[in-house]
Design a protein around this motif. Structure first.
Motif, mmCIF file in Angstrom:
data_model
loop_
_atom_site.group_PDB
_atom_site.id
_atom_site.type_symbol
_atom_site.label_atom_id
_atom_site.label_comp_id
_atom_site.label_asym_id
_atom_site.label_seq_id
_atom_site.Cartn_x
_atom_site.Cartn_y
_atom_site.Cartn_z
ATOM 1 N N ALA A 1 -4.944 5.646 3.979
ATOM 2 C CA ALA A 1 -4.692 6.985 4.508
ATOM 3 C C ALA A 1 -5.961 7.804 4.644
ATOM 4 C CB ALA A 1 -3.700 7.720 3.609
ATOM 5 N N ASN A 2 -7.074 7.233 4.226
ATOM 6 C CA ASN A 2 -8.372 7.909 4.297
ATOM 7 C C ASN A 2 -9.424 6.891 4.713
ATOM 8 O OD1 ASN A 2 -7.838 10.764 2.945
ATOM 9 N ND2 ASN A 2 -6.761 9.244 1.694
ATOM 10 N N HIS B 1 -12.559 14.986 -2.598
ATOM 11 C CA HIS B 1 -12.586 14.252 -3.872
ATOM 12 C C HIS B 1 -11.984 12.849 -3.762
ATOM 13 C CE1 HIS B 1 -13.882 18.014 -5.628
ATOM 14 N NE2 HIS B 1 -12.793 18.610 -5.177
ATOM 15 N N SER B 2 -12.102 12.230 -2.607
ATOM 16 C CA SER B 2 -11.764 10.811 -2.482
ATOM 17 C C SER B 2 -12.975 9.991 -2.933
ATOM 18 C CB SER B 2 -11.427 10.462 -1.027
ATOM 19 O OG SER B 2 -10.193 11.014 -0.640
ATOM 20 N N ILE C 1 -10.099 8.935 12.873
ATOM 21 C CA ILE C 1 -10.419 9.258 11.485
ATOM 22 C C ILE C 1 -9.154 9.729 10.785
ATOM 23 C CG2 ILE C 1 -11.747 10.750 9.944
ATOM 24 C CD1 ILE C 1 -13.860 10.976 12.135
ATOM 25 N N TYR C 2 -8.799 9.055 9.699
ATOM 26 C CA TYR C 2 -7.660 9.454 8.872
ATOM 27 C C TYR C 2 -8.183 10.130 7.616
ATOM 28 C CZ TYR C 2 -4.760 6.541 11.880
ATOM 29 O OH TYR C 2 -4.121 5.999 12.969
ATOM 30 N N GLY D 1 -0.837 8.384 6.780
ATOM 31 C CA GLY D 1 -1.971 9.301 6.740
ATOM 32 C C GLY D 1 -1.996 10.270 7.908
ATOM 33 N N GLN D 2 -2.851 11.279 7.741
ATOM 34 C CA GLN D 2 -3.000 12.316 8.745
ATOM 35 C C GLN D 2 -4.245 12.061 9.595
ATOM 36 O OE1 GLN D 2 -3.181 16.007 6.583
ATOM 37 N NE2 GLN D 2 -1.281 15.619 5.472
#
Length: 249
Positions: A34-35, A63-64, A22-23, A11-12
């Motif tokens: 990843a979020n 939109h997760s 925070i990812y 993840g970013q």
């Protein structure tokens, strides 16, 4: 000293400070890991509720459809925390970190099991097994991940292996190598082939990659697999709680 920080994190990073990371990864919006938020310091309930609203805003913007938080290593959740978390629709998971020196892992090898690295020639075999593990989480989730594996195969940080029994692909395992460690991830054997030494054969394969490294893995603290790792000689290192709300809206 081994810790959860040694586990590969996909993840970013959207933001990071001494309290949390925070990812946020729009390209993998349905991947919980990843979020999410990873706390480095235990928050108060008031702060967590504020963070919850902020994460909701961030995830809705891409939109997760989930919310996820990981709490600091070896921090406990008291009754107030548990009641509040469950009251907000979250499921509580306990992740446990285990480790063993590669040259200490001595498992019997089933001669009927054949292990191969995954290449473009046998990637479809890996995907066939992966699909069977993933489909209980939904067809859309599965196909998104299959597409991601195909797309990122040549640039993925992971090495993948597939186990065959009598020519049939029956097990898969992902490896992430670093200077000190080989991390086992995405490890599974199809149910009809379990308890036949296939998992042991795959772990033995990993141990031969570099006998001087330490093998690490995350086990579900509420899953029977952890007992298998302990019997195999893995030592418990630490644990942390992770909470997920899969349907936030």
């Amino acid at each position: 000293m081994i810790s959860m920080k040694d586990i590969y994190q996909q993840g970013q990073i959207y933001s990071k400070n001494e309290s949390e990371t925070i990812y946020l990864t729009p390209d993998e919006l349905d991947v919980f890991d990843a979020n999410k938020w990873v706390y480095h310091q235990m928050p108060s309930l008031t702060k967590w509720k504020h963070d919850l609203e902020y994460q909701l805003t961030l995830h809705l913007s891409q939109h997760s459809n989930h919310l996820a938080f990981t709490f600091p290593e070896n921090e406990s959740l008291n009754h107030d925390w548990i009641d509040t978390i469950k009251g907000h629709g979250f499921e509580i998971g306990l992740m446990e970190l285990y480790a063993i020196k590669a040259n200490h892992l001595k498992l019997k090898h089933n001669s009927n099991v054949h292990i191969e690295y995954v290449t473009s020639n046998n990637l479809d075999d890996y995907i066939d097994v992966f699909r069977q593990f993933s489909l209980p989480f939904g067809e859309t989730f599965t196909e998104n991940n299959v597409t991601r594996i195909y797309t990122d195969f040549d640039k993925d940080a992971k090495s993948r292996i597939v186990a065959y029994r009598d020519g049939t692909p029956v097990g898969i395992l992902d490896m992430i190598s670093s200077h000190q460690f080989i991390e086992i991830d995405g490890f599974g054997v199809l149910e009809p082939y379990q308890r036949q030494g296939i998992g042991s054969a795959m772990q033995s394969f990993v141990a031969q990659v570099d006998r001087n490294k330490t093998i690490i893995l995350i086990a579900d603290g509420q899953d029977s697999a952890r007992n298998m790792y302990i019997k195999q000689g893995y030592r418990f290192v630490s644990r942390c709680y992770q909470i997920v709300n899969e349907e936030m809206v």
